[in-house]
Design a protein around this motif. Structure first.
Motif, PDB file in Angstrom:
ATOM      1  N   ASP A  26       0.826  -1.210   0.000  1.00 26.71           N
ATOM      2  CA  ASP A  26       0.000   0.000   0.000  1.00 26.71           C
ATOM      3  C   ASP A  26       0.860   1.259   0.000  1.00 26.71           C
ATOM      4  OD1 ASP A  26      -2.476  -1.292  -0.042  1.00 26.71           O
ATOM      5  OD2 ASP A  26      -2.612  -1.359   2.150  1.00 26.71           O
ATOM      6  N   ALA A  29       2.510   1.644  -3.334  1.00 31.05           N
ATOM      7  CA  ALA A  29       1.502   2.074  -4.309  1.00 31.05           C
ATOM      8  C   ALA A  29       1.271   3.576  -4.204  1.00 31.05           C
ATOM      9  CB  ALA A  29       0.201   1.317  -4.089  1.00 31.05           C
ATOM     10  N   PHE A  30       1.211   4.086  -2.987  1.00 29.69           N
ATOM     11  CA  PHE A  30       1.039   5.527  -2.792  1.00 29.69           C
ATOM     12  C   PHE A  30       2.192   6.291  -3.453  1.00 29.69           C
ATOM     13  CE2 PHE A  30       2.134   9.333  -0.364  1.00 29.69           C
ATOM     14  CZ  PHE A  30       0.999  10.099  -0.611  1.00 29.69           C
ATOM     15  N   GLU A  33       1.848   6.213  -7.158  1.00 31.39           N
ATOM     16  CA  GLU A  33       0.801   7.128  -7.608  1.00 31.39           C
ATOM     17  C   GLU A  33       1.306   8.571  -7.649  1.00 31.39           C
ATOM     18  OE1 GLU A  33      -3.390   5.067  -6.361  1.00 31.39           O
ATOM     19  OE2 GLU A  33      -2.215   5.967  -4.752  1.00 31.39           O
ATOM     20  N   ALA A  60      -1.354  -5.746  -3.503  1.00 30.25           N
ATOM     21  CA  ALA A  60      -1.744  -4.431  -2.985  1.00 30.25           C
ATOM     22  C   ALA A  60      -1.255  -3.322  -3.915  1.00 30.25           C
ATOM     23  CB  ALA A  60      -1.182  -4.228  -1.573  1.00 30.25           C
ATOM     24  N   HIS A  62      -0.557  -3.548  -7.261  1.00 31.79           N
ATOM     25  CA  HIS A  62      -1.265  -3.562  -8.537  1.00 31.79           C
ATOM     26  C   HIS A  62      -2.720  -3.131  -8.399  1.00 31.79           C
ATOM     27  CE1 HIS A  62       1.956  -5.160 -11.012  1.00 31.79           C
ATOM     28  NE2 HIS A  62       2.278  -5.927  -9.997  1.00 31.79           N
ATOM     29  N   ALA A  63      -3.329  -3.383  -7.247  1.00 34.76           N
ATOM     30  CA  ALA A  63      -4.723  -2.991  -7.033  1.00 34.76           C
ATOM     31  C   ALA A  63      -4.893  -1.479  -7.132  1.00 34.76           C
ATOM     32  CB  ALA A  63      -5.218  -3.483  -5.679  1.00 34.76           C
ATOM     33  N   ARG A  64      -3.896  -0.736  -6.656  1.00 34.82           N
ATOM     34  CA  ARG A  64      -3.993   0.727  -6.693  1.00 34.82           C
ATOM     35  C   ARG A  64      -3.384   1.321  -7.949  1.00 34.82           C
ATOM     36  NH1 ARG A  64      -2.494   3.303  -0.969  1.00 34.82           N
ATOM     37  NH2 ARG A  64      -2.511   5.164  -2.276  1.00 34.82           N
ATOM     38  N   VAL A  65      -2.212   0.885  -8.318  1.00 39.77           N
ATOM     39  CA  VAL A  65      -1.517   1.484  -9.454  1.00 39.77           C
ATOM     40  C   VAL A  65      -2.121   0.987 -10.768  1.00 39.77           C
ATOM     41  CG1 VAL A  65       0.731   1.808 -10.572  1.00 39.77           C
ATOM     42  CG2 VAL A  65       0.561   1.787  -8.090  1.00 39.77           C
ATOM     43  N   LYS A  67      -4.970   1.108 -11.737  1.00 41.94           N
ATOM     44  CA  LYS A  67      -5.992   2.035 -12.227  1.00 41.94           C
ATOM     45  C   LYS A  67      -5.412   3.042 -13.211  1.00 41.94           C
ATOM     46  CE  LYS A  67      -7.354   2.393  -7.663  1.00 41.94           C
ATOM     47  NZ  LYS A  67      -7.747   3.255  -6.565  1.00 41.94           N
ATOM     48  N   HIS A  68      -4.107   3.215 -13.167  1.00 41.31           N
ATOM     49  CA  HIS A  68      -3.423   4.182 -14.024  1.00 41.31           C
ATOM     50  C   HIS A  68      -2.860   3.474 -15.247  1.00 41.31           C
ATOM     51  CE1 HIS A  68      -3.740   6.870 -10.611  1.00 41.31           C
ATOM     52  NE2 HIS A  68      -3.242   5.912  -9.865  1.00 41.31           N
TER      53      HIS A  68
END
Length: 93
Positions: A26, A29-30, A33, A60, A62-65, A67-68
């Motif tokens: 996480d 990922a932040f 981003e 964790a 890939h779940a956030r990044v 999206k880009h």
């Protein structure tokens, strides 16, 4: 306690170690981003010995990044990436 030890424990099912790697994913990922928002890279490469634990923090991340449009890749050189990069810089200069 080193990252390799926490990875070993996570793969053995230790809940605290699994949570630590998820938290790391996480946090990473932040940071990815933020980088993506600033410079919009085509790819962010995770390298060095850290890449060996990609199975633990990758979901964790890939779940956030994911999206880009930025792609996350793992360096093929593994732990030798830093040394090879330093040598290449030395040769180039």
């Amino acid at each position: 306690l080193e990252a390799v030890d926490v990875a070993r424990r996570a793969r053995a099912g230790d809940a605290a170690a699994i949570a630590a790697w998820r938290s790391f994913g996480d946090d990473l990922a932040f940071l990815c981003e933020v980088v993506t928002g600033l410079i919009d890279p085509e790819v962010i490469v995770i390298g060095g010995s850290l890449a060996r634990a990609g199975d633990l923090f990758g979901p964790a991340l890939h779940a956030r990044v994911g999206k880009h449009a930025t792609r996350i890749a793992h360096a093929g050189l593994g732990a030798a990436a830093g040394v090879i990069g330093a040598a290449a810089l030395n040769i180039a200069s």
